[in-house]
Design a protein around this motif. Structure first.
Motif, PDB file in Angstrom:
ATOM      1  N   THR A   1      59.687  83.289  61.799  1.00 47.89           N
ATOM      2  CA  THR A   1      60.314  83.451  60.497  1.00 47.89           C
ATOM      3  C   THR A   1      59.221  83.633  59.462  1.00 47.89           C
ATOM      4  O   THR A   1      58.320  82.812  59.359  1.00 47.89           O
ATOM      5  N   GLY A   2      59.320  84.704  58.692  1.00 46.46           N
ATOM      6  CA  GLY A   2      58.347  84.936  57.648  1.00 46.46           C
ATOM      7  C   GLY A   2      58.528  83.952  56.509  1.00 46.46           C
ATOM      8  O   GLY A   2      59.549  83.270  56.402  1.00 46.46           O
ATOM      9  N   PRO A   3      57.534  83.868  55.626  1.00 47.88           N
ATOM     10  CA  PRO A   3      57.597  82.919  54.519  1.00 47.88           C
ATOM     11  C   PRO A   3      58.821  83.121  53.614  1.00 47.88           C
ATOM     12  O   PRO A   3      59.433  82.145  53.196  1.00 47.88           O
ATOM     13  N   LEU A   4      59.190  84.354  53.331  1.00 44.09           N
ATOM     14  CA  LEU A   4      60.348  84.606  52.474  1.00 44.09           C
ATOM     15  C   LEU A   4      61.632  84.122  53.143  1.00 44.09           C
ATOM     16  O   LEU A   4      62.434  83.420  52.530  1.00 44.09           O
ATOM     17  N   ALA A   5      61.811  84.464  54.424  1.00 48.48           N
ATOM     18  CA  ALA A   5      63.010  84.047  55.154  1.00 48.48           C
ATOM     19  C   ALA A   5      63.058  82.529  55.282  1.00 48.48           C
ATOM     20  O   ALA A   5      64.109  81.910  55.105  1.00 48.48           O
ATOM     21  N   ARG A   6      61.928  81.909  55.592  1.00 54.83           N
ATOM     22  CA  ARG A   6      61.872  80.447  55.712  1.00 54.83           C
ATOM     23  C   ARG A   6      62.249  79.797  54.390  1.00 54.83           C
ATOM     24  O   ARG A   6      63.061  78.873  54.346  1.00 54.83           O
ATOM     25  N   ASP A   7      61.674  80.282  53.291  1.00 54.37           N
ATOM     26  CA  ASP A   7      61.993  79.732  51.969  1.00 54.37           C
ATOM     27  C   ASP A   7      63.467  79.921  51.639  1.00 54.37           C
ATOM     28  O   ASP A   7      64.109  79.019  51.099  1.00 54.37           O
ATOM     29  N   LEU A   8      64.005  81.078  51.965  1.00 58.53           N
ATOM     30  CA  LEU A   8      65.409  81.357  51.667  1.00 58.53           C
ATOM     31  C   LEU A   8      66.342  80.436  52.463  1.00 58.53           C
ATOM     32  O   LEU A   8      67.298  79.886  51.911  1.00 58.53           O
ATOM     33  N   ILE A   9      66.042  80.229  53.735  1.00 57.05           N
ATOM     34  CA  ILE A   9      66.859  79.348  54.576  1.00 57.05           C
ATOM     35  C   ILE A   9      66.805  77.920  54.057  1.00 57.05           C
ATOM     36  O   ILE A   9      67.831  77.240  53.924  1.00 57.05           O
TER      37      ILE A   9
ATOM     38  N   ASN B   1      68.656  69.159  43.746  1.00 60.27           N
ATOM     39  CA  ASN B   1      68.031  70.396  44.220  1.00 60.27           C
ATOM     40  C   ASN B   1      66.537  70.427  43.931  1.00 60.27           C
ATOM     41  O   ASN B   1      65.745  70.902  44.758  1.00 60.27           O
ATOM     42  N   TRP B   2      66.130  69.948  42.764  1.00 51.60           N
ATOM     43  CA  TRP B   2      64.696  69.926  42.447  1.00 51.60           C
ATOM     44  C   TRP B   2      63.961  69.075  43.479  1.00 51.60           C
ATOM     45  O   TRP B   2      62.937  69.505  44.020  1.00 51.60           O
ATOM     46  N   ALA B   3      64.484  67.886  43.763  1.00 53.41           N
ATOM     47  CA  ALA B   3      63.823  67.001  44.722  1.00 53.41           C
ATOM     48  C   ALA B   3      63.742  67.660  46.107  1.00 53.41           C
ATOM     49  O   ALA B   3      62.683  67.667  46.736  1.00 53.41           O
ATOM     50  N   GLY B   4      64.837  68.240  46.560  1.00 50.25           N
ATOM     51  CA  GLY B   4      64.840  68.883  47.872  1.00 50.25           C
ATOM     52  C   GLY B   4      63.903  70.072  47.948  1.00 50.25           C
ATOM     53  O   GLY B   4      63.192  70.261  48.943  1.00 50.25           O
ATOM     54  N   ASN B   5      63.871  70.860  46.896  1.00 49.63           N
ATOM     55  CA  ASN B   5      62.987  72.030  46.898  1.00 49.63           C
ATOM     56  C   ASN B   5      61.524  71.632  46.741  1.00 49.63           C
ATOM     57  O   ASN B   5      60.655  72.224  47.369  1.00 49.63           O
ATOM     58  N   ARG B   6      61.252  70.616  45.951  1.00 48.92           N
ATOM     59  CA  ARG B   6      59.871  70.172  45.783  1.00 48.92           C
ATOM     60  C   ARG B   6      59.313  69.604  47.086  1.00 48.92           C
ATOM     61  O   ARG B   6      58.197  69.917  47.484  1.00 48.92           O
ATOM     62  N   TRP B   7      60.068  68.749  47.731  1.00 48.33           N
ATOM     63  CA  TRP B   7      59.535  68.036  48.881  1.00 48.33           C
ATOM     64  C   TRP B   7      59.850  68.681  50.224  1.00 48.33           C
ATOM     65  O   TRP B   7      59.368  68.206  51.246  1.00 48.33           O
TER      66      TRP B   7
ATOM     67  N   PHE C   1      59.600  74.189  49.151  1.00 53.24           N
ATOM     68  CA  PHE C   1      58.346  74.729  48.632  1.00 53.24           C
ATOM     69  C   PHE C   1      57.228  73.697  48.673  1.00 53.24           C
ATOM     70  O   PHE C   1      56.333  73.718  47.828  1.00 53.24           O
ATOM     71  N   ARG C   2      57.239  72.810  49.639  1.00 49.75           N
ATOM     72  CA  ARG C   2      56.262  71.720  49.677  1.00 49.75           C
ATOM     73  C   ARG C   2      54.819  72.207  49.749  1.00 49.75           C
ATOM     74  O   ARG C   2      53.916  71.538  49.286  1.00 49.75           O
ATOM     75  N   ASP C   3      54.613  73.387  50.291  1.00 48.79           N
ATOM     76  CA  ASP C   3      53.260  73.932  50.389  1.00 48.79           C
ATOM     77  C   ASP C   3      52.879  74.756  49.156  1.00 48.79           C
ATOM     78  O   ASP C   3      51.776  75.283  49.082  1.00 48.79           O
ATOM     79  N   ARG C   4      53.772  74.840  48.169  1.00 47.96           N
ATOM     80  CA  ARG C   4      53.512  75.657  46.983  1.00 47.96           C
ATOM     81  C   ARG C   4      53.645  74.860  45.691  1.00 47.96           C
ATOM     82  O   ARG C   4      53.754  75.423  44.628  1.00 47.96           O
ATOM     83  N   ARG C   5      53.677  73.557  45.794  1.00 49.26           N
ATOM     84  CA  ARG C   5      53.877  72.723  44.610  1.00 49.26           C
ATOM     85  C   ARG C   5      52.692  72.823  43.670  1.00 49.26           C
ATOM     86  O   ARG C   5      51.553  72.954  44.090  1.00 49.26           O
ATOM     87  N   GLY C   6      53.016  72.701  42.384  1.00 49.53           N
ATOM     88  CA  GLY C   6      51.968  72.653  41.373  1.00 49.53           C
ATOM     89  C   GLY C   6      51.403  71.250  41.264  1.00 49.53           C
ATOM     90  O   GLY C   6      51.905  70.309  41.866  1.00 49.53           O
ATOM     91  N   THR C   7      50.356  71.108  40.517  1.00 51.14           N
ATOM     92  CA  THR C   7      49.733  69.796  40.364  1.00 51.14           C
ATOM     93  C   THR C   7      50.441  68.953  39.312  1.00 51.14           C
ATOM     94  O   THR C   7      50.354  67.740  39.344  1.00 51.14           O
ATOM     95  N   SER C   8      51.133  69.570  38.396  1.00 51.42           N
ATOM     96  CA  SER C   8      51.835  68.824  37.359  1.00 51.42           C
ATOM     97  C   SER C   8      53.321  68.726  37.702  1.00 51.42           C
ATOM     98  O   SER C   8      54.077  69.681  37.545  1.00 51.42           O
TER      99      SER C   8
ATOM    100  N   ARG D   1      59.263  82.611  42.398  1.00 57.83           N
ATOM    101  CA  ARG D   1      58.323  83.429  41.626  1.00 57.83           C
ATOM    102  C   ARG D   1      57.578  82.627  40.568  1.00 57.83           C
ATOM    103  O   ARG D   1      56.403  82.880  40.317  1.00 57.83           O
ATOM    104  N   TRP D   2      58.270  81.668  39.905  1.00 62.46           N
ATOM    105  CA  TRP D   2      57.665  81.016  38.743  1.00 62.46           C
ATOM    106  C   TRP D   2      57.486  79.511  38.847  1.00 62.46           C
ATOM    107  O   TRP D   2      56.518  78.976  38.340  1.00 62.46           O
ATOM    108  N   VAL D   3      58.421  78.809  39.465  1.00 64.27           N
ATOM    109  CA  VAL D   3      58.366  77.349  39.428  1.00 64.27           C
ATOM    110  C   VAL D   3      57.393  76.793  40.447  1.00 64.27           C
ATOM    111  O   VAL D   3      56.505  76.014  40.107  1.00 64.27           O
ATOM    112  N   PHE D   4      57.558  77.169  41.697  1.00 63.51           N
ATOM    113  CA  PHE D   4      56.751  76.605  42.767  1.00 63.51           C
ATOM    114  C   PHE D   4      55.617  77.562  43.112  1.00 63.51           C
ATOM    115  O   PHE D   4      55.631  78.240  44.127  1.00 63.51           O
ATOM    116  N   ARG D   5      54.610  77.593  42.238  1.00 66.70           N
ATOM    117  CA  ARG D   5      53.446  78.467  42.393  1.00 66.70           C
ATOM    118  C   ARG D   5      52.208  77.654  42.119  1.00 66.70           C
ATOM    119  O   ARG D   5      51.721  77.610  40.994  1.00 66.70           O
ATOM    120  N   ALA D   6      51.697  77.012  43.117  1.00 69.15           N
ATOM    121  CA  ALA D   6      50.526  76.158  42.946  1.00 69.15           C
ATOM    122  C   ALA D   6      49.319  76.938  42.455  1.00 69.15           C
ATOM    123  O   ALA D   6      48.483  76.401  41.746  1.00 69.15           O
TER     124      ALA D   6
END
Length: 154
Positions: A6-14, A63-69, A72-79, A139-144
Motif C-alpha cells: 500500500t502506497g503512502p497515499l492509500a495507507r493514509d486514506l484508509i 478525529n484529531w487524536a486518532g489522526n495525530r497518533w 499521520f503519526r510519522d508526519r506530526r509537527g513539533t508543535s 497537505r497542511w496539518v500533518f506536515r512535519a
C-alpha cells in the motif's frame, strides 16, 4: 492488502477513513441523542443546528487524536498546539460544509424529518466535508517538514 503493498497515499486514506468512521459514529449518535432528548425541533430556535454543532465538536476532537497518533503519526509537527489548531480550523471548514447541507435541506427546502436531516448532514454533508478534510489534513496539518497554515498567519 498488506501495508508493504500500500502506497503512502492509500495507507493514509484508509487510516483516515477508519478514524473518520469513529468520528461519524460519535457525530451521528450525539446528534440524534440531542435531537431526541434536549433539542427536539421547536424546543429552541435553531435546535437542529445546535445539536449538529455539539455533535461535530466532539467528533473533531476524537478525529484529531486518532489522526495525530495513528493516521499521520510519522508526519506530526513539533508543535501540538499549532497542529491541533490547524486541524480544528480545517475541520471547521469541513463541518461548515455538512452544516450548510443540513441548513439548505432543513430550512430552504423544508425537508425537516429526522431521515432528511440525517441524509443531508450525515451522508451528503459528511462525505463532502470528509473529502475536504482529508486533502487539507494531509497537505497542511500533518506536515512535519513544513509550516502548518496557522504558522503563516501574521
Amino acid at each position: 492488502m498488506p501495508e508493504s503493498h500500500t502506497g503512502p497515499l492509500a495507507r493514509d486514506l484508509i487510516r483516515f477513513a477508519a478514524v473518520g468512521g469513529v468520528g461519524v459514529v460519535i457525530d451521528v449518535v450525539v446528534f440524534n441523542a440531542l435531537r431526541a432528548t434536549i433539542l427536539p425541533d421547536g424546543s429552541v430556535t435553531g435546535a437542529v443546528l445546535i445539536a449538529k454543532v455539539a455533535a461535530t465538536a466532539l467528533a473533531i476532537l476524537a478525529n484529531w487524536a486518532g489522526n495525530r497518533w495513528w493516521t499521520f503519526r510519522d508526519r506530526r509537527g513539533t508543535s501540538i498546539t499549532v497542529e491541533m489548531a490547524s486541524f480544528i480550523a480545517v475541520s471547521l471548514v469541513g463541518s461548515a460544509i455538512a452544516l450548510g447541507c443540513l441548513a439548505i435541506s432543513h430550512y430552504l427546502f423544508g425537508f425537516t424529518s429526522a431521515l432528511a436531516d440525517n441524509i443531508s448532514a450525515n451522508v451528503i454533508g459528511l462525505l463532502l466535508g470528509s473529502l475536504f478534510r482529508f486533502s487539507a489534513s494531509r497537505r497542511w496539518v500533518f506536515r512535519a517538514e513544513s509550516l502548518s497554515p496557522l504558522q503563516h498567519v501574521g
